[in-house]
Design a protein around this motif. Sequence first.
Motif, PDB file in Angstrom:
ATOM      1  N   ARG A  50     -17.989   7.856  15.399  1.00  0.00           N
ATOM      2  CA  ARG A  50     -16.671   7.255  15.160  1.00  0.00           C
ATOM      3  C   ARG A  50     -15.814   8.160  14.289  1.00  0.00           C
ATOM      4  NH1 ARG A  50     -18.238   2.442  13.922  1.00  0.00           N
ATOM      5  NH2 ARG A  50     -18.543   2.859  11.719  1.00  0.00           N
ATOM      6  N   MET A  51     -16.388   8.696  13.225  1.00  0.00           N
ATOM      7  CA  MET A  51     -15.623   9.592  12.342  1.00  0.00           C
ATOM      8  C   MET A  51     -15.196  10.851  13.082  1.00  0.00           C
ATOM      9  SD  MET A  51     -15.013   8.541   9.188  1.00  0.00           S
ATOM     10  CE  MET A  51     -14.927   9.983   8.134  1.00  0.00           C
ATOM     11  N   ALA A  52     -16.097  11.423  13.851  1.00  0.00           N
ATOM     12  CA  ALA A  52     -15.777  12.631  14.613  1.00  0.00           C
ATOM     13  C   ALA A  52     -14.645  12.358  15.594  1.00  0.00           C
ATOM     14  CB  ALA A  52     -17.013  13.137  15.349  1.00  0.00           C
ATOM     15  N   ALA A  53     -14.719  11.251  16.297  1.00  0.00           N
ATOM     16  CA  ALA A  53     -13.663  10.892  17.259  1.00  0.00           C
ATOM     17  C   ALA A  53     -12.335  10.710  16.536  1.00  0.00           C
ATOM     18  CB  ALA A  53     -14.048   9.622  18.013  1.00  0.00           C
ATOM     19  N   HIS A  54     -12.378  10.039  15.394  1.00  0.00           N
ATOM     20  CA  HIS A  54     -11.145   9.834  14.626  1.00  0.00           C
ATOM     21  C   HIS A  54     -10.532  11.170  14.194  1.00  0.00           C
ATOM     22  CE1 HIS A  54      -8.244   8.003  11.958  1.00  0.00           C
ATOM     23  NE2 HIS A  54      -8.644   8.849  11.023  1.00  0.00           N
ATOM     24  N   THR A  59     -19.052  15.512  17.385  1.00  0.00           N
ATOM     25  CA  THR A  59     -19.939  14.865  16.415  1.00  0.00           C
ATOM     26  C   THR A  59     -20.799  15.888  15.672  1.00  0.00           C
ATOM     27  OG1 THR A  59     -19.984  12.872  17.773  1.00  0.00           O
ATOM     28  CG2 THR A  59     -21.726  13.100  16.128  1.00  0.00           C
ATOM     29  N   LEU A  60     -21.306  16.873  16.381  1.00  0.00           N
ATOM     30  CA  LEU A  60     -22.139  17.889  15.743  1.00  0.00           C
ATOM     31  C   LEU A  60     -21.351  18.642  14.671  1.00  0.00           C
ATOM     32  CD1 LEU A  60     -24.861  19.300  15.533  1.00  0.00           C
ATOM     33  CD2 LEU A  60     -24.122  20.832  17.372  1.00  0.00           C
ATOM     34  N   ARG A  61     -20.104  18.956  14.966  1.00  0.00           N
ATOM     35  CA  ARG A  61     -19.268  19.648  13.976  1.00  0.00           C
ATOM     36  C   ARG A  61     -19.017  18.753  12.762  1.00  0.00           C
ATOM     37  NH1 ARG A  61     -13.138  21.637  14.828  1.00  0.00           N
ATOM     38  NH2 ARG A  61     -12.730  22.180  12.661  1.00  0.00           N
ATOM     39  N   PHE A  62     -18.731  17.472  13.010  1.00  0.00           N
ATOM     40  CA  PHE A  62     -18.542  16.539  11.897  1.00  0.00           C
ATOM     41  C   PHE A  62     -19.799  16.515  11.025  1.00  0.00           C
ATOM     42  CE2 PHE A  62     -19.349  12.483   9.910  1.00  0.00           C
ATOM     43  CZ  PHE A  62     -18.228  12.354   9.119  1.00  0.00           C
ATOM     44  N   THR A  63     -20.950  16.372  11.670  1.00  0.00           N
ATOM     45  CA  THR A  63     -22.217  16.273  10.950  1.00  0.00           C
ATOM     46  C   THR A  63     -22.478  17.529  10.129  1.00  0.00           C
ATOM     47  OG1 THR A  63     -23.090  14.789  12.648  1.00  0.00           O
ATOM     48  CG2 THR A  63     -24.700  15.864  11.211  1.00  0.00           C
ATOM     49  N   ARG A  64     -22.278  18.693  10.722  1.00  0.00           N
ATOM     50  CA  ARG A  64     -22.518  19.956   9.995  1.00  0.00           C
ATOM     51  C   ARG A  64     -21.529  20.168   8.859  1.00  0.00           C
ATOM     52  NH1 ARG A  64     -23.901  23.939  15.074  1.00  0.00           N
ATOM     53  NH2 ARG A  64     -26.071  23.294  15.274  1.00  0.00           N
ATOM     54  N   THR A  65     -20.293  19.741   9.052  1.00  0.00           N
ATOM     55  CA  THR A  65     -19.243  19.967   8.058  1.00  0.00           C
ATOM     56  C   THR A  65     -19.308  18.972   6.902  1.00  0.00           C
ATOM     57  OG1 THR A  65     -17.784  20.826   9.788  1.00  0.00           O
ATOM     58  CG2 THR A  65     -16.736  20.160   7.717  1.00  0.00           C
ATOM     59  N   TYR A  66     -19.539  17.708   7.217  1.00  0.00           N
ATOM     60  CA  TYR A  66     -19.391  16.660   6.214  1.00  0.00           C
ATOM     61  C   TYR A  66     -20.683  15.972   5.763  1.00  0.00           C
ATOM     62  CZ  TYR A  66     -14.463  17.088   7.374  1.00  0.00           C
ATOM     63  OH  TYR A  66     -13.195  17.571   7.580  1.00  0.00           O
ATOM     64  N   CYS A  67     -21.798  16.234   6.450  1.00  0.00           N
ATOM     65  CA  CYS A  67     -23.031  15.487   6.147  1.00  0.00           C
ATOM     66  C   CYS A  67     -24.164  16.392   5.685  1.00  0.00           C
ATOM     67  CB  CYS A  67     -23.505  14.728   7.393  1.00  0.00           C
ATOM     68  SG  CYS A  67     -22.307  13.550   8.029  1.00  0.00           S
TER      69      CYS A  67
END
Length: 148
Positions: A50-54, A59-67
């Motif tokens: 959901r965060m990545a879509a927003h 999703t993988l980029r969101f996870t690597r960048t923010y998690c």
Amino acid sequence: MRSRMKECGRMAKKRFYSEGIRFECQGSGKCCVSRGGYGYVYFSAADRRRMAAHLGIPTLRFTRTYCEKVDGWFRMKETGSDCVFLKNNRCSAYEGRPTQCRTWPFWPENMNARSWQKNVAEFCPGVGKGRLHSAEEIAAQVEADGRG
């Protein structure tokens, strides 16, 4: 017999929120700032999607960048005391925010009278304002949080 009486006593004990709680976010951003043990935001797989879509990123980029993954759980990387998405006391990712943020302040660890007063009501200006959330709604939020 004694254990049955004890069980009945527990069932009869009213939760401090049995008549509901008035709460409406006031946009102060205070819940987005680390305070002791309240410093981590956890993400389920659905939260990360959901965060990545927003944000319009994979999703993988969101996870690597923010998690970061700690003890098998994904949580937001620490970047200081404020959430990286807090801009001018507002959540810049509000529509995509994780379940943990969506269920604030109805977290399992907040739902006893002492914790509510100390960890929520003393600093959150939304307590006592807005519509009345029923005990059933609150219980559903606590359950949805999934951390308890």
